[in-house]
Structures are given as C-alpha cells and as structure tokens.
Write a protein that holds these residues in place. Structure first.
Motif: not given
Length: 290
Positions: A10, A103-104, A211-212, A214-219
């Motif tokens: 991470h 996915q990575r 990629w980001a 799809l992952r709102p927590e990784r704005s």
C-alpha cells in the motif's frame, strides 16, 4: 541490485519536498528534445511510491542495462530480434502478464514490474523496449487499441510481439484478433505506427487513473496521475476539468473552485456556454464551504 527495490503493498506518496522535486524532474524530462521513456516511467513510480528512493531509481536503470547485456550481439532480422528478446525476457526471466495484473496498481509502475516480472501490456512493453533499445534493436511501441505491443523493423517488414504473452511473435491474424476483440473494428495499418514516448507515458497515466476510478478511496492516486499528465507538453484540456472536479470530490473546495474557474477562463474563448456551466460548478463548490 534488486535488493534496493521496495516491496509494494500500500504505497504512500513521498514527502512534499521530495514529491515536488520528482515532479520538477518529470516535467523537465518530458520537455527534453528526446524524452527518456524509462526515466519518465520510473519518476512516475517514485511520485506514487514514497519508498522508491534514488538508489531504487538507479537500480532499476541498472537492471535494464544488465538484461540488455544478456542479449546476443545484433541477431539480425526484425524477426530474429523479436525472438531473441522474447527468449530472454519471456522465457528465461518470466516477464509476462495475467488477468489479475489489471487489479494491481503496481502493474503500472516500472520499478515494481521489474521486480515482480508481471504487469500490464504497456509496462511489459516498456521493459521490452528499453532492454532491446539498449542492445541496438530497431524497436518501438505499438499502441494497438486495447492492447499495447512492440514492433521491430521498418513498416514493410514489421514484426510485432506481445510482451503480455511472454513476447509471442504475432501473425497478422493475431494482431487483427487483438484489435477486433478490443474495438470490433478491423486492423488499420495506421494502428501499427510507432508510438511516441510521451504518448506511451500518457497512456500509462490514463491506466493509473482508470485503476483509481474504480476505487474511490484511492482518489489520491487519481490526483497525482492527473498532476503528472498535466505536466506533459501536450495533454487533453479536459484533464484540467477532471482534476478540478476531483479536488471538489475530495473536499478541497477552495482549490477545486479555483481550478474550475481557471478552466472556465480557458474554454471561454471557444465555448462561452460551457464556460458558464463550469463557473456554476465553481460557485457550487465555494458554497459548500459555508
């Protein structure tokens, strides 16, 4: 040299001072007469992964040099080059991709791809390009729709290889199938033209943004990818709007409103109605401060 490369789970961004310096170097390299693709990709990784220090950057470049030194001396035809690079990187060292790599985040970061020997098609292609180029191969990237590959030789005798599949040499039917599967359209000869280094970098940054998304927590990842995209000499103007809206979504209302106003000023010369809509977005962002 691989002991210098950080394990990546991470990743946290580097401290502000280090980040600013990396971005300055990225912008400088992007504006060079002949931009260094490997350097730009590694600087991208360093902006996203604060554990990638100068030793790690140097180690990655040295690894590319080391791999290039193991290729046979000028094997000959484009086909011979393609087979030689595939035998080294795909067969001997196991560089290739799989569905899970999409996915990575580290599948889009060159230093991690060199460590894992896994990645997205475009990053594996960067490895192929940089290793083969160092050895003197007539090699270049080919941005097929939906699937990046590498090309060897001039257009008349071009040979395509797919690093995601371990460097498999593609027949014309193989390339046609890749394009048809991605777009539903037929392969056009223009699709196999050499890709410019900065276009490759922008496509990598687009992948990181996707990629980001799809992952709102990784704005945070989306934001630094946008920041680097905007440092490229040529980039879509809409990225400025995207960055401004992302700032608002992250709760950075003042900075987001300011960025929206700047974008509105930019588009006003060509579309006043669109500029008015963006200014309304800026007012709405400022209203959320109350």
């Amino acid at each position: 040299m691989r002991e210098h490369w950080p394990a990546m789970r991470h990743p946290a961004p580097p401290p502000p001072g280090r980040s600013a310096e990396l971005r300055r170097r990225f912008a400088e390299e992007a504006r060079a007469e002949r931009p260094d693709l490997a350097a730009l990709c590694l600087l991208t990784g360093a902006v996203g992964d604060g554990t990638l220090d100068e030793d790690g950057l140097d180690a990655a470049q040295l690894e590319l040099d080391r791999l290039a030194g193991q290729l046979p001396y000028r094997p000959g035809t484009p086909l011979a080059w393609a087979r030689a690079v595939g035998a080294l990187l795909g067969e001997r060292y196991g560089f290739r991709g799989a569905a899970a790599d999409y996915q990575r985040l580290d599948s889009s970061l060159l230093h991690a791809v060199l460590r894992r020997r896994r990645g997205l098609p475009i990053l594996l292609s960067v490895v192929w390009l940089e290793v083969a180029r160092r050895a003197g191969a007539p090699v270049y990237g080919v941005a097929l729709p939906g699937h990046f590959v590498v090309g060897f030789g001039e257009a008349a005798g071009q040979v395509l290889a797919d690093p995601f599949d371990g460097g498999r040499v593609l027949t014309g039917a193989d390339a046609e199938l890749l394009v048809t599967g991605a777009t539903g359209a037929r392969l056009d000869p223009s699709m196999t033209a050499p890709a410019e280094p900065l276009d490759v970098v922008l496509r990598i940054l687009n992948n990181i943004r996707a990629w980001a998304a799809l992952r709102p927590e990784r704005s945070d990842v989306a934001l630094w990818a946008l920041d680097l995209s905007l440092l490229l000499p040529a980039h879509p103007a809409r990225l400025r709007h995207e960055r401004a809206r992302l700032l608002v979504e992250r709760g950075e209302f003042t900075e987001g409103a300011r960025a929206l106003e700047e974008y509105a000023d930019l588009v006003a010369a060509v579309d006043e109605d669109a500029a008015g809509q963006v200014r309304a977005q800026a007012r709405a962002a400022r209203a959320r401060l109350n």
